[in-house]
Motif scaffolding. Structure first.
Motif, PDB file in Angstrom:
ATOM      1  N   LEU A  88      -7.811   8.787  29.731  1.00 37.18           N
ATOM      2  CA  LEU A  88      -8.620   7.650  30.182  1.00 37.18           C
ATOM      3  C   LEU A  88     -10.076   7.769  29.713  1.00 37.18           C
ATOM      4  N   ILE A  89     -10.593   9.014  29.680  1.00 38.98           N
ATOM      5  CA  ILE A  89     -11.968   9.200  29.170  1.00 38.98           C
ATOM      6  C   ILE A  89     -12.007   8.775  27.696  1.00 38.98           C
ATOM      7  N   ILE A  90     -10.984   9.181  26.926  1.00 32.81           N
ATOM      8  CA  ILE A  90     -10.932   8.794  25.501  1.00 32.81           C
ATOM      9  C   ILE A  90     -10.886   7.268  25.401  1.00 32.81           C
ATOM     10  N   TYR A  91     -10.062   6.650  26.246  1.00 36.28           N
ATOM     11  CA  TYR A  91      -9.898   5.182  26.207  1.00 36.28           C
ATOM     12  C   TYR A  91     -11.211   4.468  26.534  1.00 36.28           C
ATOM     13  N   PHE A 139      -3.980   6.303  23.624  1.00 40.32           N
ATOM     14  CA  PHE A 139      -4.338   7.140  24.770  1.00 40.32           C
ATOM     15  C   PHE A 139      -4.141   6.423  26.111  1.00 40.32           C
ATOM     16  N   LEU A 140      -4.213   5.110  26.075  1.00 39.79           N
ATOM     17  CA  LEU A 140      -3.892   4.363  27.300  1.00 39.79           C
ATOM     18  C   LEU A 140      -2.404   4.554  27.622  1.00 39.79           C
ATOM     19  N   PHE A 141      -1.579   4.496  26.576  1.00 42.81           N
ATOM     20  CA  PHE A 141      -0.139   4.679  26.768  1.00 42.81           C
ATOM     21  C   PHE A 141       0.196   6.119  27.157  1.00 42.81           C
ATOM     22  N   PHE A 142      -0.557   7.085  26.620  1.00 39.32           N
ATOM     23  CA  PHE A 142      -0.348   8.484  27.030  1.00 39.32           C
ATOM     24  C   PHE A 142      -0.631   8.620  28.528  1.00 39.32           C
ATOM     25  N   ALA A 143      -1.717   7.994  28.979  1.00 42.86           N
ATOM     26  CA  ALA A 143      -2.087   8.074  30.401  1.00 42.86           C
ATOM     27  C   ALA A 143      -0.989   7.458  31.270  1.00 42.86           C
ATOM     28  N   LEU A 175      -7.447  18.357  25.248  1.00 37.91           N
ATOM     29  CA  LEU A 175      -8.862  18.719  25.420  1.00 37.91           C
ATOM     30  C   LEU A 175      -9.583  18.780  24.075  1.00 37.91           C
ATOM     31  N   THR A 176      -8.868  19.229  23.033  1.00 34.66           N
ATOM     32  CA  THR A 176      -9.482  19.272  21.692  1.00 34.66           C
ATOM     33  C   THR A 176      -9.814  17.858  21.221  1.00 34.66           C
ATOM     34  N   ILE A 177      -8.852  16.926  21.407  1.00 39.16           N
ATOM     35  CA  ILE A 177      -9.099  15.542  20.975  1.00 39.16           C
ATOM     36  C   ILE A 177     -10.246  14.940  21.799  1.00 39.16           C
ATOM     37  N   LEU A 178     -10.234  15.212  23.101  1.00 38.14           N
ATOM     38  CA  LEU A 178     -11.306  14.695  23.962  1.00 38.14           C
ATOM     39  C   LEU A 178     -12.673  15.209  23.490  1.00 38.14           C
ATOM     40  N   TYR A 179     -12.714  16.495  23.167  1.00 40.11           N
ATOM     41  CA  TYR A 179     -13.973  17.093  22.690  1.00 40.11           C
ATOM     42  C   TYR A 179     -14.449  16.401  21.417  1.00 40.11           C
ATOM     43  N   LYS A 180     -13.503  16.180  20.480  1.00 43.66           N
ATOM     44  CA  LYS A 180     -13.853  15.521  19.211  1.00 43.66           C
ATOM     45  C   LYS A 180     -14.372  14.096  19.456  1.00 43.66           C
ATOM     46  N   VAL A 181     -13.700  13.383  20.381  1.00 39.30           N
ATOM     47  CA  VAL A 181     -14.104  11.999  20.679  1.00 39.30           C
ATOM     48  C   VAL A 181     -15.498  11.985  21.300  1.00 39.30           C
ATOM     49  N   LEU A 182     -15.718  12.838  22.305  1.00 39.36           N
ATOM     50  CA  LEU A 182     -17.011  12.854  22.990  1.00 39.36           C
ATOM     51  C   LEU A 182     -18.144  13.267  22.067  1.00 39.36           C
TER      52      LEU A 182
END
Lengths: 87, 238
Positions: B42-45, B67-71, B227-234
């Motif tokens: 959801l943070i990524i979305y 990522f919405l669908f993953f959530a 977490l790796t993808i989230l880090y890259k996105v942020l």
């Protein structure tokens, strides 16, 4: 000269509007380096997305909207993000 | 006072029980695991919302949808897992025949669509036809239906997931091969790993006994990837 992509063209048009207050559509078309049909496509798209606004006083002027301003501020972030995830 | 006798067998039994406890993850672990992944997704979305609203860029759109669908998939997955643990049974349809089948269908459908959207976000320029996305929905529905229906031998489910994996691996390889930026190998490795562990997550629900021993490893690996993808996105969206 390399071919500009869609986002670069949008950025260039918005920058021209930002740098030339109260610019009219025809000078903008001339400066954009696009054919009139392509310019019309982009122009309508930018109005539709709310990135630019038409102001009619004595004649028609184009101004940058708040969203357009935000686009220019965020442009580098957008490009970096697209590049990072190869979107 | 009773004397505790530490024989080889009792130590072995103790270690065995401890290990069993460790691999038989409880409701708490399931909730934490799902919660972290749902929050990451959801943070990524939401952190990419503005970038999409400003550009209406197709790649960003499909990346966000993924990522919405993953959530959503993880939400239904955690629901199924909690039902399993609560009733101490391994088949949702045995506990809640109608509602369970629907939940399972939604979970598999969202899971497969999440992976398809992720792949499409890097391949949409090549696959220009709008019908591709309808084909993805159709394929995801067929796979979900097969996985929801009972009576198929175990090998069918495995084969289906293997085919799904081959398709994903081939597409990710093709995307990397066509990429102008060859240095971005790690992005494709992350996508491939995400797909592999996501398929494991589907298998974990369809065939609960399949990964019993490795469940904790799968959870940790999945968390690491998200977490790796989230880090890259942020990092890129500030």
């Amino acid at each position: 000269m390399t071919k500009r992509n869609r986002l670069e063209i949008i950025r260039d048009i918005l920058k021209m509007i930002q740098n030339n207050h109260n610019i009219k559509p025809t000078p903008l078309l001339r400066r954009s380096g696009l054919s009139s049909s392509r310019f019309k496509e982009y122009y309508l798209e930018l109005i539709q997305k709310g990135l630019i606004k038409e102001v009619i006083r004595k004649s028609k002027y184009i101004i940058l909207s708040e969203k357009g301003q935000r686009f220019l501020e965020k442009y580098q972030t957008i490009i970096n993000f697209i590049d990072e995830f190869e979107l | 006072m009773d004397k505790i006798q530490l024989t080889g067998r009792s130590i072995e039994k103790g270690i065995g029980q401890g290990f069993e406890k460790l691999i038989n993850l409880g409701i708490g672990t399931e909730i934490i695991y799902s919660f972290v992944i749902i929050i990451c997704s959801l943070i990524i979305y939401y952190s990419t919302k503005e970038l999409y609203e400003l550009t209406k860029h197709k790649g960003i759109k499909y990346f966000r949808l993924s990522f919405l669908f993953f959530a959503l998939a993880y939400f239904f997955r955690s629901f199924i897992k909690i039902i399993f643990l609560y009733f101490n049974k391994q088949e949702i349809k045995a506990i809640l025949p109608f509602f369970g089948s629907i939940t399972l269908f939604i979970f598999v459908y969202f899971s497969i669509m999440a992976i398809f959207f992720l792949i499409y976000s890097v391949m949409y320029k090549k696959w220009k036809k709008q019908s591709t996305i309808y084909l993805f929905h159709f394929t995801a529905m067929i796979i979900s239906l097969i996985m929801t229906l009972s009576g198929f031998p175990l090998q069918w489910y495995l084969l289906l997931n293997l085919l799904l994996f081959i398709f994903i691996a081939f597409t990710v390889y093709a995307a990397y091969h066509q990429s102008k930026k060859k240095k971005s190998l790690n992005l494709y490795v992350i996508y491939l790993l995400l797909s592999i562990f996501w398929i494991f997550n589907i298998l974990d629900i369809i065939i609960p006994s399949f990964f019993q021993t490795f469940q904790l490893i799968i959870y940790l690996a999945s968390l690491g990837i998200f977490l790796t993808i989230l880090y890259k996105v942020l990092k890129k969206t500030n």
